[in-house]
Design an enzyme around this catalytic site. Structure first.
Site, PDB file in Angstrom:
ATOM      1  N   THR A 134      11.600   7.352   0.130  1.00 18.45           N
ATOM      2  CA  THR A 134      12.747   7.960  -0.552  1.00 18.45           C
ATOM      3  C   THR A 134      13.604   8.733   0.437  1.00 18.45           C
ATOM      4  O   THR A 134      14.836   8.730   0.364  1.00 18.45           O
ATOM      5  CB  THR A 134      12.281   8.884  -1.687  1.00 18.45           C
ATOM      6  OG1 THR A 134      11.448   8.147  -2.583  1.00 18.45           O
ATOM      7  CG2 THR A 134      13.465   9.449  -2.449  1.00 18.45           C
ATOM      8  N   ASP A 180      15.216  -0.079  -3.850  1.00 16.01           N
ATOM      9  CA  ASP A 180      13.921   0.607  -3.772  1.00 16.01           C
ATOM     10  C   ASP A 180      12.860  -0.243  -4.465  1.00 16.01           C
ATOM     11  O   ASP A 180      13.165  -1.011  -5.385  1.00 16.01           O
ATOM     12  CB  ASP A 180      14.058   1.970  -4.476  1.00 16.01           C
ATOM     13  CG  ASP A 180      12.829   2.839  -4.289  1.00 16.01           C
ATOM     14  OD1 ASP A 180      12.051   2.590  -3.356  1.00 16.01           O
ATOM     15  OD2 ASP A 180      12.651   3.782  -5.078  1.00 16.01           O
ATOM     16  N   GLN A 204       1.692  -2.735  -2.545  1.00 16.43           N
ATOM     17  CA  GLN A 204       1.822  -2.062  -3.831  1.00 16.43           C
ATOM     18  C   GLN A 204       2.517  -2.946  -4.861  1.00 16.43           C
ATOM     19  O   GLN A 204       3.081  -2.441  -5.842  1.00 16.43           O
ATOM     20  CB  GLN A 204       2.583  -0.744  -3.665  1.00 16.43           C
ATOM     21  CG  GLN A 204       1.855   0.263  -2.794  1.00 16.43           C
ATOM     22  CD  GLN A 204       2.555   1.611  -2.757  1.00 16.43           C
ATOM     23  OE1 GLN A 204       2.544   2.370  -3.720  1.00 16.43           O
ATOM     24  NE2 GLN A 204       3.174   1.912  -1.624  1.00 16.43           N
ATOM     25  N   ARG A 229      -2.691   7.511  -4.544  1.00 14.22           N
ATOM     26  CA  ARG A 229      -2.016   8.568  -5.317  1.00 14.22           C
ATOM     27  C   ARG A 229      -2.585   9.939  -4.955  1.00 14.22           C
ATOM     28  O   ARG A 229      -1.991  10.966  -5.254  1.00 14.22           O
ATOM     29  CB  ARG A 229      -2.193   8.359  -6.820  1.00 14.22           C
ATOM     30  CG  ARG A 229      -1.626   7.085  -7.449  1.00 14.22           C
ATOM     31  CD  ARG A 229      -0.216   6.801  -7.038  1.00 14.22           C
ATOM     32  NE  ARG A 229      -0.184   5.920  -5.864  1.00 14.22           N
ATOM     33  CZ  ARG A 229       0.886   5.741  -5.113  1.00 14.22           C
ATOM     34  NH1 ARG A 229       2.002   6.391  -5.377  1.00 14.22           N
ATOM     35  NH2 ARG A 229       0.855   4.935  -4.065  1.00 14.22           N
TER      36      ARG A 229
END
Length: 734
Positions: A37, A221, A252, A604
């Site tokens: 990001t 993204d 992912q 995570r």
């Protein structure tokens, strides 16, 4: 160009290279927690401030509003208030374009967007009109098949040219009628928001050129999650300038089941030969032990680009692996670990997330947390906007915006009760067909329809006038005022207030929350409209409704956890046939996606990672013995700390050398590929069997023997499954 004029000191060298490579196609392989990001937002800011690119010529798309909001906020911090850059989700971005270009696709600008519930209702209506029994084919399965076809750019005319089973034959009949009804209702479903712009650009080169000139720099993204339709749309827009920067991580890619195509990212360099590739491998999120565990698993996949995350973070605690007796003990141990972390390490409940493969697993975990008085919140449960009372009000609003919306009309025409039953509605529909007018318009003609009671006529006229009244004033008053008045005048609020049960009071509170949501929308939006509010609601993602400020443990599926991070992560239910799911064993690609999903769960965690598997788990009303997931055996043992709730043995603190004899590794089965020998002592090809979940089916193929035996079965509902005999517990019929 002097790159130093723009501050890049907050970026590592590879991030800087990815930010400053502004021209031509760029692929940024961004590992979990590697700052993707930051790269995206700095790249936008760099284009604006350093390269003097007009902000309105930059388009950035992602998948959730949460991610889009975060991107917008970070860009504003770097370049100041909104300067016209388009930053949003795929669906919101192209919904906006469709609003502008609606006449070109023969739609009004106030079209409605059908959410999943609306789509399923429409499918059911189509099935009933075609006399296809919903008892035989699940409307949700039909809708999923239509969605898959759209994402694959398969039109109604070309789906299942040679249907292989009754289910495909049914979908082949339903799909064109479903699409016809959408157009008649002036409605788009989610998939149309991507596929219709493709058709728009294909048939209107002037419109395509307008947007190619408008969006000279395109950033994407989570590119690994794009499907075929999204790829095609991006290729169209970037076809002229070719300034397409995609950021993603093939490790992912976890949405293949809903159409995501991992080949989009794996083949990007082939599709755009002049591509420059940058690998972001420094992880800023997790400890070294967590990263080692994650890499040891995902590196076994064949379909991936080579990369390995590294970090300057501390080594951290070892990954705890708990072996428990059953799912109830799993919940007890979960509560025990949370309380231990709270008391010993002063953590807050918001620091914990509990992940599981299927939603059904949450019940026992919820029971344990509730009994212990631990606050928790579920992401991906019943969404606020999916609750009945909220859906009822939204249906009124959709009809006020668009009177052709028969799905919404049929939902609320007799709610609250107005004496308009099925017989009355059938007669009105017959009048609409006879007069070739929309169903809503036929309500104004009820005096001409024979056989209706005076109450039914009065109810129809009252409903018609109510909707028309608000339709005429919707542009003259604020959305908040309109909804507040509507819930009173329609009788909806009074209806729920009359229910004094706990559930009734909860429904009234939810209506109040909806009124507040409309008010907030009006205050936060420059030019609020009713259709704008409905569009915002329709495009909400599960994660968008998650409140990360509340002090509660978060429960969610592994799919919902994508893009989030927590200090402490629990992954529960690590048992074979549950995770990975039994159906994923059919192909290498499916199994590798399950492995990527496990990798997503592992990454995570920032500081602590706890894994759990149960020797027994309740399925329906019985308890079944379980084997540990094959993924446990793929973890690097050097970073594992084995634990067990078995009281009759000493549990080693790690799994080095001989101490592993007492660990969960002792019961790890051999998960090599199943034997291809089509022989079985119990079953035979062509035999009919019964399965508790899927019903009756016929065996098409048998692979392996004993504990490794699998049966490929085609069930009467049209679905085909490959299931492990040991767990499926088939009952022979004949």
């Amino acid at each position: 160009m002097n790159a130093s004029a723009f501050p890049l000191d907050q970026l590592n060298p590879e991030q800087q290279n990815a930010v400053t490579a502004t021209e031509g196609p760029v692929l940024v392989l961004a590992g979990a927690g590697s700052g993707k990001t930051r790269v995206l937002t700095y790249r936008i800011a760099y284009l604006i401030r350093q390269c003097c690119i007009p902000p309105w010529t930059i388009l950035a798309v992602t998948f959730t509003r949460k991610a889009a909001r975060e991107m917008q906020e970070r860009v504003h911090e770097l370049v100041g208030p909104d300067q016209g850059t388009w930053i949003g989700t795929f669906h919101s971005t192209f919904a906006k374009i469709l609003r502008w270009e609606a006449p070109a696709v023969h739609y009004p600008t106030d079209f409605v967007i059908y959410d999943t519930d609306d789509q399923n209702r429409l499918v059911r209506m189509v099935m009933e009109s075609l006399q296809i029994p919903v008892s035989r084919f699940n409307p949700k399965a039909v809708q999923a098949a239509i969605s898959h076809a759209k994402n694959s750019l398969i039109s109604p005319e070309h789906i299942f040219k040679s249907p292989a089973n009754p289910f495909e034959e049914a979908v082949k009949r339903i799909y064109p009628e479903y699409q016809k009804r959408l157009r008649e209702n002036y409605a788009f479903d989610f998939d149309d928001l991507i596929t219709v712009p493709i058709q728009l650009f294909n048939h209107n080169t002037d419109i395509l050129e307008k947007y190619q000139n408008r969006f000279q720099y395109i950033l994407v993204d989570e590119y690994q999650d794009t499907n075929k339709a999204q790829y095609e749309l991006l290729a169209q827009l970037a076809g002229k300038n070719r300034n397409l920067c995609v950021v993603g991580d093939d490790d992912q890619s976890i949405y293949g089941w809903r159409g995501a195509d991992i080949s989009n990212i794996l083949d990007f360099e082939s599709d755009f030969p002049e591509t420059r590739v940058f690998r972001l491998e420094q992880n800023y999120r997790s400890t070294k032990n967590i990263l080692t565990a994650a890499h040891s698993v995902v590196s076994r996949n064949q379909g991936r680009k080579p990369k390995k995350l590294w970090s300057e973070n501390p080594e951290g605690d070892k990954v705890e692996l708990w072996e428990v007796d059953d799912d109830r003990e799993e919940a007890y141990k979960l509560v025990d670990k949370i309380q231990e972390e709270v008391f010993e390490h002063k953590r807050q409940f918001r620091d914990f997330a509990v992940l599981y493969r299927t939603n059904a697993q949450s019940r026992s975990l919820e029971d344990g947390l509730r009994r212990s008085g631990i606050n928790y919140i579920i992401v991906g449960g019943v969404r606020f906007y999916d609750r009945k009372e909220v859906k009822d009000i939204l249906a009124y609003l959709k009809l006020i915006v668009n009177q052709r919306d028969t799905v919404s009309l049929k939902r609320v025409i007799n709610f609250p009760v107005r004496g308009i039953g099925d017989i009355t509605l059938n007669k009105i529909e017959a009048m609409a067909v006879q007069q070739n007018i929309p169903l809503f318009d036929a309500l104004a003609l009820v005096e001409q329809i024979e056989g209706l009671t005076s109450r039914a006529r009065a109810g129809c006229l009252h409903f018609y006038r109510l909707i028309m009244k608000y339709s005429e004033i919707k542009e003259k008053i604020s959305p908040g005022e309109l909804v507040h008045t509507l819930v009173e005048e329609s009788g909806l609020l009074a209806y729920y207030k009359d229910d004094t049960s706990v559930e009734g009071l909860s429904r009234v509170e939810n209506i109040g929350e909806l009124l507040a949501a409309v008010q907030d929308y009006g205050e936060e939006t420059e030019a609020p409209t009713l259709s704008g509010f409905l569009e915002e609601v329709a495009l909400i993602h599960d994660v968008d409704q998650w409140n990360d400020q509340g002090n509660a443990v978060t429960l969610m599926t592994l799919h919902s956890a994508k893009g989030l991070e927590f200090p402490v992560i629990f992954i529960t239910g690590l048992e074979e046939s549950l995770f990975p799911l039994a159906r994923s064993l059919e192909t290498r690609e499916d199994l590798e996606e399950e492995r990527r999903l496990f990798y997503v769960g592992l990454t995570r965690a920032r500081e602590k990672l706890v894994l759990m598997w149960a020797r027994n788990r309740r399925l329906y009303q019985s308890s079944e013995a379980r084997l540990p997931s094959r993924f446990i055996g793929e973890l690097d043992p050097d970073v594992l700390q084995m634990q067990s709730t078995r009281s009759f043995r000493s549990v080693p603190s790690n799994c080095h050398g001989a101490s592993r004899m007492d660990s969960a590794m002792d019961v790890m089965p051999d998960y090599e590929s199943f034997s291809q020998e089509p022989e079985s002592e119990t079953y035979s090809v062509g035999q009919w069997v019964h399965h508790e979940m899927f019903g009756e089916g016929q065996i098409l193929k048998i692979q392996g023997t004993g504990a490794k035996q699998t049966l490929s079965v085609r069930f009467k509902n049209g679905t085909q499954k490959k299931l492990i005999t040991k767990y499926a517990k088939f009952k022979p019929i004949y």
